[in-house]
Design a protein around this motif. Sequence first.
Motif, short mmCIF file in Angstrom:
data_model
loop_
_atom_site.label_atom_id
_atom_site.label_comp_id
_atom_site.label_asym_id
_atom_site.label_seq_id
_atom_site.Cartn_x
_atom_site.Cartn_y
_atom_site.Cartn_z
N TRP A 151 -27.62 21.57 -33.08
CA TRP A 151 -27.81 20.83 -31.82
C TRP A 151 -26.48 20.23 -31.37
N ILE A 152 -26.10 20.55 -30.15
CA ILE A 152 -25.00 19.84 -29.48
C ILE A 152 -25.67 18.83 -28.57
N VAL A 153 -25.46 17.55 -28.84
CA VAL A 153 -26.23 16.51 -28.14
C VAL A 153 -25.31 15.50 -27.44
N ASP A 154 -25.82 14.95 -26.37
CA ASP A 154 -25.13 13.89 -25.65
C ASP A 154 -25.27 12.58 -26.41
N THR A 155 -24.28 11.71 -26.25
CA THR A 155 -24.36 10.36 -26.79
C THR A 155 -24.03 9.39 -25.68
N ARG A 167 -28.92 20.57 -37.74
CA ARG A 167 -27.58 20.00 -37.83
C ARG A 167 -27.20 19.49 -36.43
N ILE A 168 -26.59 18.32 -36.35
CA ILE A 168 -26.28 17.71 -35.05
C ILE A 168 -24.77 17.50 -34.91
N ILE A 169 -24.22 17.91 -33.75
CA ILE A 169 -22.81 17.71 -33.43
C ILE A 169 -22.74 17.03 -32.06
N PRO A 170 -22.03 15.91 -31.93
CA PRO A 170 -21.92 15.24 -30.63
C PRO A 170 -21.16 16.09 -29.61
#
Length: 483
Positions: A476-480, A81-84
Amino acid sequence: MTIDWKSYDPAEFYDELIAAPGQARETALTLTNYLRSLSDEELHERKAAAEHAIVEMGITFTVYTEGGNIDRAWPFDIIPRIIPRHEWAKVEAGLTQRLTALNLFINDLYNEQRIIKDKVFPKSILAKSKNFREQCMGIQPTHGVWAHICGSDLVRDADGTFYVLEDNLRVPSGVSYMLENRQVTKRVFPELFDNYSIRPVDEYPSQLFDMLAALSPRPLDYPEVVVLTPGIYNSAYFEHAYLAQRMGAELVEGADLMVGDDDCVYMRTVAGLERVDVIYRRIDDLFLDPEAFNPDSLLGVRGLMRAWRKGNVALVNAPGAGVADDKVVYAFVPKMIRYYLDQDPIIPNVPTHLCMDPKEREYVLANLEHLVVKPANESGGYGMIVGPHATRKHRQEFAELIRKDPRNYIAQPTLKLSTSPTLCDGRLEPRHLDLRPFILQGVRTDVTAGGLTRVALRKGSLVVNSSQGGGSKDTWIVDTDTD
């Protein structure tokens, strides 16, 4: 045959990866393109690799059944699961705000009770609280913190808004699975970690130890920290052993500890008695000390409350912290935030009806087929009813329970919980999920980068608990580019 994202339809739900059929969210583009490049055989090989890793690493949880306790391999879905990061920054601030207010509330209840005197929180709710401990009145723990570790459950509604569903302040569990999910995902998709800037989670054990050590009543460089477990038959024993090992702390049971004539706690070792400074206890209040609580308890340590009250040992979470781990109290958290911090809540509560209020109870009883009704102090998905999925007979039975003990029940609308692509029977299908981040509070506050995402593996189900057939995903906490 490869994945066809155009055939994946989240319908009216907010999906964490797919905005619309064939349209991935910005942060999920790399992941969805990669998954599409895999053949069915390759995808199934990755799933098998994850299952093998879970068995090899001994990641289990315990299910209680009539026939006994059964250890099962941890149910895990390989699609993360991805969260910005910019979204997570708001969540992080909101969780910090929330736990700060909750600790001020707990400290107030066991001391001045200003919030009751000012008629912000009803005295009647406290009077019938199952987790208020008279034995804790007048105690001022270090830093004024009672709930040092909190696991707040978050959900997203159809418009993507995060809500706090509940706060777990007694003995919150699940963080070990968050850590192990990341390790399994790295084994299964190592190449993806080269293409994403994913915030790490593996610093949690050291953050936990530092927070615990800072509570030591003695000024030592290396205080004696122990993890107190009920034993191998507890459903969360895997986590107790895991965290003790990762922190380099001793894993002990009640029989391994004693309180001396000096009201200090000692651990029995082959070299003799060693003083204990901090106890991370994974035992419920009522079994913690037979001298203060349940006299028949064989799990706790006689005299432990005496030692804690005199400041000779730190207990985490503090006894009595569960007074705020009550779904009726939960409804008042926004008021607590305004009362103690003079701020508006950053993360909203789910709208909540208190069945103890006659008008709200009347509404709940008339609309059971549309509502989720929960008991005030149960956990694990037990004792609740999801109105739209319940039979008429079940709703009638629940109506009687509410009428008999209205203080014990709250009701909430049936949210359109967000979904995420999940590998089910060889196909990627949307499944509902929630998220449990973990917050540490001591000298400072630390929030995990993401948390334990729990997913309902049964189609259409809203119940995500592993004990009720749910599974989990890496978060996942990911950079954009816009961060």
